[in-house]
Design a protein around this motif. Structure first.
Motif, PDB file in Angstrom:
ATOM      1  N   ASP A  15       0.853  -1.195   0.000  1.00  0.00           N
ATOM      2  CA  ASP A  15       0.000   0.000   0.000  1.00  0.00           C
ATOM      3  C   ASP A  15       0.887   1.242   0.000  1.00  0.00           C
ATOM      4  O   ASP A  15       1.122   1.850   1.039  1.00  0.00           O
ATOM      5  N   ARG A  30      -1.540  -3.476   7.602  1.00  0.00           N
ATOM      6  CA  ARG A  30      -2.800  -2.772   7.452  1.00  0.00           C
ATOM      7  C   ARG A  30      -3.903  -3.548   8.172  1.00  0.00           C
ATOM      8  O   ARG A  30      -3.807  -4.772   8.332  1.00  0.00           O
ATOM      9  N   PRO A  33      -9.795  -5.743   6.348  1.00  0.00           N
ATOM     10  CA  PRO A  33     -11.094  -5.086   6.128  1.00  0.00           C
ATOM     11  C   PRO A  33     -12.256  -5.987   6.516  1.00  0.00           C
ATOM     12  O   PRO A  33     -12.137  -7.222   6.521  1.00  0.00           O
ATOM     13  N   PRO A  68     -10.159   0.729  -2.189  1.00  0.00           N
ATOM     14  CA  PRO A  68      -8.980   0.871  -1.322  1.00  0.00           C
ATOM     15  C   PRO A  68      -7.789   1.402  -2.090  1.00  0.00           C
ATOM     16  O   PRO A  68      -7.707   1.295  -3.324  1.00  0.00           O
ATOM     17  N   GLY A 102      -7.306  -3.466  -3.982  1.00  0.00           N
ATOM     18  CA  GLY A 102      -7.110  -4.179  -2.730  1.00  0.00           C
ATOM     19  C   GLY A 102      -6.512  -5.553  -2.835  1.00  0.00           C
ATOM     20  O   GLY A 102      -6.356  -6.247  -1.825  1.00  0.00           O
TER      21      GLY A 102
END
Length: 337
Positions: A15, A30, A33, A68, A102
């Motif tokens: 990312d 991260r 999600p 994302p 993502g």
């Protein structure tokens, strides 16, 4: 919703915090999600690498609203959790999916309607290499250009992921396909994969070669990812009532075209971008692919041409390989075991 206890709270993802070259693609931690209504959480086994990922990394193709910042437009893996309105029976299922972003991560979200089952005999790396190119070629060549059995088409970038998928689908649906490539070795690779004709654009004039191959009649459709000065040359390759479909603009976003020729020969110029389309549209495409194309995958008759796999931590090397232009077929990232 709350994730299952077996799902960690954090994950490793690529990312980038700043735009730049491949060196910005470094692993980072991260949050995992959580799936919203209509979504599934996929534990990713492999993620496809596509040219839009390179553009996003360089700061030239920002994610659409709500997507994302993590790149990656296609994955394969196992459903780890489902959101509201999704059949809990999907948990544990092996799927591949088209994403708006993502994919370069240990976990990724996908609308349930954009998932397809991974049949027996198809590896996770192969499954991850299918959705983006399959959705793109199907919607643009077979829907927008309404190519049918018996047609002849011209596709640029014959050994790219898009090009090799176009070759595969044309072979399955009785369409002759002429591709352009950048070397004699790539021409041989395209022919070996099933292209009807392959033109080395560095040593041959593809307009003249298309005329010779078609006996002057031209092709029914051109699938173009080059843009710029290729567009007027592509129009010379089209038969009357031919269709020109633009899906990328690698050589420029503007072109000068002969309008009178478009009128006189009744040509159609169209194009599309898949990523910004909504989930409803992509779900409809997935349903059509499931009905018309996926049986070939299940039978082993449709497989992506694979170039190279890199672990997620080597995403920078994967991007360097694609930028170098030496690849033939799909590049994928593998995650975990």
């Amino acid at each position: 919703m709350n994730l299952p206890e077996s799902t960690p709270g954090t994950m490793i993802a690529i990312d980038p915090e700043v735009a730049g070259g491949p060196e910005v693609l470094v692993p980072a931690e991260r949050p995992v999600p959580q799936p919203g209504p209509g979504e599934v959480l996929i534990r990713v086994a492999a993620a496809g690498v596509n040219r839009p990922d390179l553009l996003q990394r360089a700061g030239n193709y920002p994610p659409p609203p709500g997507a994302p910042s993590i790149p990656g437009l296609e994955v394969a893996g196992t459903v780890a959790a489902v959101g509201e309105g999704v059949d809990p029976g999907l948990i544990g299922a092996a799927v591949c999916a088209l994403l708006a972003g993502g994919g370069y991560a240990e976990y990724a979200l996908a609308p349930a309607g954009q998932c397809l089952p991974v049949p027996e005999g198809l590896s996770m790396a192969e499954a991850a290499a299918l959705p983006e190119t399959l959705f793109t070629v199907w919607t643009n060549l077979f829907e927008r250009a309404y190519v049918q059995a018996g047609d002849t088409v011209l596709v640029h970038g014959g050994t790219s992921g898009i090009g090799t998928m176009a070759i595969s689908l044309c072979a399955l649906f009785g369409v002759e396909i002429i591709v352009t490539v950048g070397s004699d070795d790539k021409a041989q690779a395209a022919l070996a994969h099933g292209a009807t004709h392959a033109i080395n654009y560095k040593t041959e004039d593809f307009v003249e070669r298309v005329k010779a191959i078609t006996g002057g009649a031209g092709v029914a459709a051109v699938l173009d990812m080059v843009g710029g000065d290729y567009v007027p040359r592509n129009l010379k390759c089209l038969a009357e009532d031919g269709r020109h479909v633009s899906i990328a603009v690698q050589r420029g976003a503007e072109a000068t075209i002969p309008i009178w020729q478009v009128m006189r020969r009744r040509l159609t110029l169209t194009g599309s971008t898949l990523r910004p389309r909504d989930a409803e549209f992509k779900t409809l495409v997935a349903e059509e692919i499931a009905r018309l194309v996926w049986p070939f995958v299940a039978e082993g008759k449709l497989r992506p041409l694979m170039d190279h796999s890199f672990p997620l931590s080597q995403a920078a090397e994967a991007h360097r390989r694609m930028e170098a232009g030496d690849h033939v077929g799909k590049i994928v990232l593998t995650i975990g075991d």
